[in-house]
Every structure is written in structure tokens, then in C-alpha cells.
Design a protein around this motif. Structure first.
Motif, PDB file in Angstrom:
ATOM      1  N   ILE A 258       0.881  -1.168   0.000  1.00 32.42           N
ATOM      2  CA  ILE A 258       0.000   0.000   0.000  1.00 32.42           C
ATOM      3  C   ILE A 258       0.914   1.212   0.000  1.00 32.42           C
ATOM      4  O   ILE A 258       1.834   1.298   0.809  1.00 32.42           O
ATOM      5  CB  ILE A 258      -0.921   0.002   1.231  1.00 32.42           C
ATOM      6  CG1 ILE A 258      -1.837  -1.220   1.188  1.00 32.42           C
ATOM      7  CG2 ILE A 258      -1.728   1.297   1.300  1.00 32.42           C
ATOM      8  CD1 ILE A 258      -2.539  -1.506   2.466  1.00 32.42           C
ATOM      9  N   LYS A 259       0.674   2.107  -0.932  1.00 33.94           N
ATOM     10  CA  LYS A 259       1.510   3.295  -1.042  1.00 33.94           C
ATOM     11  C   LYS A 259       0.695   4.512  -0.623  1.00 33.94           C
ATOM     12  O   LYS A 259      -0.397   4.746  -1.142  1.00 33.94           O
ATOM     13  CB  LYS A 259       1.995   3.461  -2.487  1.00 33.94           C
ATOM     14  CG  LYS A 259       2.926   4.627  -2.661  1.00 33.94           C
ATOM     15  CD  LYS A 259       3.453   4.687  -4.087  1.00 33.94           C
ATOM     16  CE  LYS A 259       4.386   5.865  -4.232  1.00 33.94           C
ATOM     17  NZ  LYS A 259       4.882   5.989  -5.600  1.00 33.94           N
ATOM     18  N   ILE A 260       1.229   5.267   0.322  1.00 32.62           N
ATOM     19  CA  ILE A 260       0.577   6.482   0.802  1.00 32.62           C
ATOM     20  C   ILE A 260       1.473   7.655   0.424  1.00 32.62           C
ATOM     21  O   ILE A 260       2.668   7.647   0.722  1.00 32.62           O
ATOM     22  CB  ILE A 260       0.347   6.436   2.324  1.00 32.62           C
ATOM     23  CG1 ILE A 260      -0.564   5.254   2.659  1.00 32.62           C
ATOM     24  CG2 ILE A 260      -0.238   7.751   2.825  1.00 32.62           C
ATOM     25  CD1 ILE A 260      -0.713   4.985   4.134  1.00 32.62           C
ATOM     26  N   GLY A 261       0.886   8.622  -0.264  1.00 30.51           N
ATOM     27  CA  GLY A 261       1.657   9.787  -0.687  1.00 30.51           C
ATOM     28  C   GLY A 261       1.007  11.075  -0.242  1.00 30.51           C
ATOM     29  O   GLY A 261      -0.201  11.129  -0.001  1.00 30.51           O
ATOM     30  N   ILE A 262       1.829  12.094  -0.125  1.00 30.65           N
ATOM     31  CA  ILE A 262       1.334  13.431   0.217  1.00 30.65           C
ATOM     32  C   ILE A 262       1.961  14.417  -0.757  1.00 30.65           C
ATOM     33  O   ILE A 262       3.183  14.425  -0.938  1.00 30.65           O
ATOM     34  CB  ILE A 262       1.699  13.832   1.662  1.00 30.65           C
ATOM     35  CG1 ILE A 262       1.044  12.882   2.653  1.00 30.65           C
ATOM     36  CG2 ILE A 262       1.274  15.268   1.940  1.00 30.65           C
ATOM     37  CD1 ILE A 262       1.415  13.138   4.093  1.00 30.65           C
ATOM     38  N   ASN A 263       1.124  15.208  -1.403  1.00 26.97           N
ATOM     39  CA  ASN A 263       1.582  16.260  -2.301  1.00 26.97           C
ATOM     40  C   ASN A 263       0.977  17.574  -1.849  1.00 26.97           C
ATOM     41  O   ASN A 263      -0.092  17.599  -1.240  1.00 26.97           O
ATOM     42  CB  ASN A 263       1.170  15.970  -3.751  1.00 26.97           C
ATOM     43  CG  ASN A 263       1.905  14.774  -4.304  1.00 26.97           C
ATOM     44  OD1 ASN A 263       3.129  14.726  -4.250  1.00 26.97           O
ATOM     45  ND2 ASN A 263       1.175  13.808  -4.817  1.00 26.97           N
ATOM     46  N   GLU A 264       1.660  18.641  -2.180  1.00 25.36           N
ATOM     47  CA  GLU A 264       1.218  19.965  -1.766  1.00 25.36           C
ATOM     48  C   GLU A 264       1.081  20.869  -2.985  1.00 25.36           C
ATOM     49  O   GLU A 264       1.926  20.850  -3.874  1.00 25.36           O
ATOM     50  CB  GLU A 264       2.270  20.534  -0.805  1.00 25.36           C
ATOM     51  CG  GLU A 264       1.948  21.875  -0.246  1.00 25.36           C
ATOM     52  CD  GLU A 264       2.995  22.342   0.766  1.00 25.36           C
ATOM     53  OE1 GLU A 264       2.814  23.454   1.284  1.00 25.36           O
ATOM     54  OE2 GLU A 264       3.971  21.629   1.027  1.00 25.36           O
ATOM     55  N   THR A 265      -0.013  21.611  -3.028  1.00 22.66           N
ATOM     56  CA  THR A 265      -0.181  22.658  -4.027  1.00 22.66           C
ATOM     57  C   THR A 265      -0.193  23.981  -3.275  1.00 22.66           C
ATOM     58  O   THR A 265      -0.055  24.008  -2.048  1.00 22.66           O
ATOM     59  CB  THR A 265      -1.483  22.479  -4.829  1.00 22.66           C
ATOM     60  OG1 THR A 265      -2.593  22.700  -3.955  1.00 22.66           O
ATOM     61  CG2 THR A 265      -1.574  21.101  -5.466  1.00 22.66           C
TER      62      THR A 265
ATOM     63  N   ILE B 114      -2.742  17.103  -0.763  1.00 22.34           N
ATOM     64  CA  ILE B 114      -3.412  15.971  -1.408  1.00 22.34           C
ATOM     65  C   ILE B 114      -2.780  14.679  -0.906  1.00 22.34           C
ATOM     66  O   ILE B 114      -1.576  14.467  -1.041  1.00 22.34           O
ATOM     67  CB  ILE B 114      -3.304  16.057  -2.936  1.00 22.34           C
ATOM     68  CG1 ILE B 114      -3.929  17.371  -3.415  1.00 22.34           C
ATOM     69  CG2 ILE B 114      -3.997  14.849  -3.577  1.00 22.34           C
ATOM     70  CD1 ILE B 114      -3.548  17.761  -4.804  1.00 22.34           C
ATOM     71  N   LEU B 115      -3.615  13.855  -0.303  1.00 21.21           N
ATOM     72  CA  LEU B 115      -3.206  12.556   0.214  1.00 21.21           C
ATOM     73  C   LEU B 115      -3.669  11.502  -0.781  1.00 21.21           C
ATOM     74  O   LEU B 115      -4.806  11.541  -1.244  1.00 21.21           O
ATOM     75  CB  LEU B 115      -3.866  12.330   1.575  1.00 21.21           C
ATOM     76  CG  LEU B 115      -3.643  11.011   2.286  1.00 21.21           C
ATOM     77  CD1 LEU B 115      -2.187  10.882   2.706  1.00 21.21           C
ATOM     78  CD2 LEU B 115      -4.550  10.921   3.502  1.00 21.21           C
ATOM     79  N   SER B 116      -2.782  10.570  -1.119  1.00 19.22           N
ATOM     80  CA  SER B 116      -3.187   9.465  -1.990  1.00 19.22           C
ATOM     81  C   SER B 116      -2.917   8.146  -1.274  1.00 19.22           C
ATOM     82  O   SER B 116      -1.905   7.999  -0.590  1.00 19.22           O
ATOM     83  CB  SER B 116      -2.451   9.512  -3.331  1.00 19.22           C
ATOM     84  OG  SER B 116      -1.055   9.389  -3.141  1.00 19.22           O
ATOM     85  N   ILE B 117      -3.852   7.229  -1.404  1.00 22.46           N
ATOM     86  CA  ILE B 117      -3.734   5.894  -0.818  1.00 22.46           C
ATOM     87  C   ILE B 117      -3.942   4.906  -1.955  1.00 22.46           C
ATOM     88  O   ILE B 117      -5.027   4.833  -2.529  1.00 22.46           O
ATOM     89  CB  ILE B 117      -4.767   5.655   0.304  1.00 22.46           C
ATOM     90  CG1 ILE B 117      -4.603   6.666   1.425  1.00 22.46           C
ATOM     91  CG2 ILE B 117      -4.629   4.241   0.856  1.00 22.46           C
ATOM     92  CD1 ILE B 117      -5.546   7.795   1.385  1.00 22.46           C
ATOM     93  N   LYS B 118      -2.888   4.177  -2.289  1.00 22.24           N
ATOM     94  CA  LYS B 118      -2.942   3.266  -3.438  1.00 22.24           C
ATOM     95  C   LYS B 118      -2.685   1.841  -2.980  1.00 22.24           C
ATOM     96  O   LYS B 118      -1.722   1.573  -2.254  1.00 22.24           O
ATOM     97  CB  LYS B 118      -1.882   3.669  -4.463  1.00 22.24           C
ATOM     98  CG  LYS B 118      -1.832   2.764  -5.662  1.00 22.24           C
ATOM     99  CD  LYS B 118      -0.800   3.231  -6.668  1.00 22.24           C
ATOM    100  CE  LYS B 118      -0.835   2.318  -7.860  1.00 22.24           C
ATOM    101  NZ  LYS B 118      -0.688   3.024  -9.101  1.00 22.24           N
ATOM    102  N   ASP B 119      -3.565   0.939  -3.415  1.00 19.47           N
ATOM    103  CA  ASP B 119      -3.348  -0.481  -3.134  1.00 19.47           C
ATOM    104  C   ASP B 119      -3.276  -1.246  -4.445  1.00 19.47           C
ATOM    105  O   ASP B 119      -3.584  -0.715  -5.502  1.00 19.47           O
ATOM    106  CB  ASP B 119      -4.448  -1.047  -2.223  1.00 19.47           C
ATOM    107  CG  ASP B 119      -5.816  -1.121  -2.879  1.00 19.47           C
ATOM    108  OD1 ASP B 119      -5.926  -1.694  -3.981  1.00 19.47           O
ATOM    109  OD2 ASP B 119      -6.786  -0.627  -2.293  1.00 19.47           O
ATOM    110  N   HIS B 120      -2.823  -2.462  -4.360  1.00 14.04           N
ATOM    111  CA  HIS B 120      -2.739  -3.353  -5.521  1.00 14.04           C
ATOM    112  C   HIS B 120      -3.645  -4.544  -5.276  1.00 14.04           C
ATOM    113  O   HIS B 120      -3.259  -5.689  -5.457  1.00 14.04           O
ATOM    114  CB  HIS B 120      -1.288  -3.783  -5.761  1.00 14.04           C
ATOM    115  CG  HIS B 120      -0.384  -2.640  -6.057  1.00 14.04           C
ATOM    116  ND1 HIS B 120      -0.354  -2.026  -7.281  1.00 14.04           N
ATOM    117  CD2 HIS B 120       0.481  -1.959  -5.271  1.00 14.04           C
ATOM    118  CE1 HIS B 120       0.517  -1.027  -7.234  1.00 14.04           C
ATOM    119  NE2 HIS B 120       1.030  -0.967  -6.033  1.00 14.04           N
ATOM    120  N   GLY B 121      -4.877  -4.230  -4.857  1.00 13.88           N
ATOM    121  CA  GLY B 121      -5.822  -5.262  -4.465  1.00 13.88           C
ATOM    122  C   GLY B 121      -6.800  -5.639  -5.556  1.00 13.88           C
ATOM    123  O   GLY B 121      -6.491  -5.631  -6.746  1.00 13.88           O
TER     124      GLY B 121
END
Length: 110
Positions: free
Chosen positions: A15-22, A27-34
Motif C-alpha cells: 500500500i503506497k501512501i503519498g502526500i503532495n502539496e499545491t 493531497i493525500l493518496s492511498i494506493k493499493d494493488h488489491g
């Protein structure tokens, strides 16, 4: 949202959790490979008690309230939540929250 990523990913999955800023948001992203979510179900995943697949419900547990509650919390914070998914590839949720001007706050965020 993170709990769903865990529950619907295979054992040992990532599970990949990312944080980006504008300029004006985080912006928080939560990505799974499910399992992924079928395209026809994407528009309903934030609806209370909606389950993509009833057999998954028995196996994975849950009530179908988690994403509806997540959406309400995000919107109460003046944010947005959206989802992208491909069956058998995975799902990514994006949560965008506005930045708060802490310079006039009565709280110390340092």
C-alpha cells in the motif's frame, strides 16, 4: 480509507501512501494493488451501505459505511475525495484538503 486498502489487498501486498502539496491544498493518496472496483460501481462507493460485491462483505467484514463516513468528514473539512480503480490491478483514493492559514490561529503549530 487506509483500512479498506489493507482489507482489500492480498496478504503481503503493498500500500503506497503519498502526500503532495499545491499552493492551496494538501493531497493525500492511498494506493493499493488489491481487488479493484468495477467501473460500474465507482459512482456508488461513497453511498451508505453500498457493497461492491456481497460475497466480499462476508469475507472482508464491514458495513459499507466507511467510505461514506470518510466522504462526510473530508467534505466537512471543505475537502474533496475521489477514487480511481481497475479490477485486478488496484485502487487509488485521493483526498484533497485546503491548507489552513495558521498565522492567525490561536493554536501553536510549531
Amino acid at each position: 480509507v487506509i483500512n479498506n486498502a489493507i482489507n482489500y489487498s492480498p496478504d503481503g501486498g503493498n500500500i503506497k501512501i503519498g502526500i503532495n502539496e499545491t499552493d492551496d491544498s494538501i493531497i493525500l493518496s492511498i494506493k493499493d494493488h488489491g481487488l479493484g472496483i468495477p467501473k460500474k460501481d465507482l459512482e456508488n462507493v461513497f453511498t451508505r451501505f453500498y457493497r461492491v460485491d456481497k460475497s466480499r462483505a462476508r469475507k472482508q467484514g464491514g458495513t459499507g459505511l466507511g467510505l461514506a463516513i470518510s466522504k462526510e468528514v473530508v467534505e466537512a473539512l471543505h475537502g474533496k475525495i475521489r477514487v480511481e480503480s481497475t479490477v485486478n490491478v488496484g485502487t487509488t483514493f485521493f483526498i484533497s484538503l485546503p491548507k489552513v492559514d495558521t498565522s492567525s490561529s490561536r493554536f501553536d503549530f510549531s
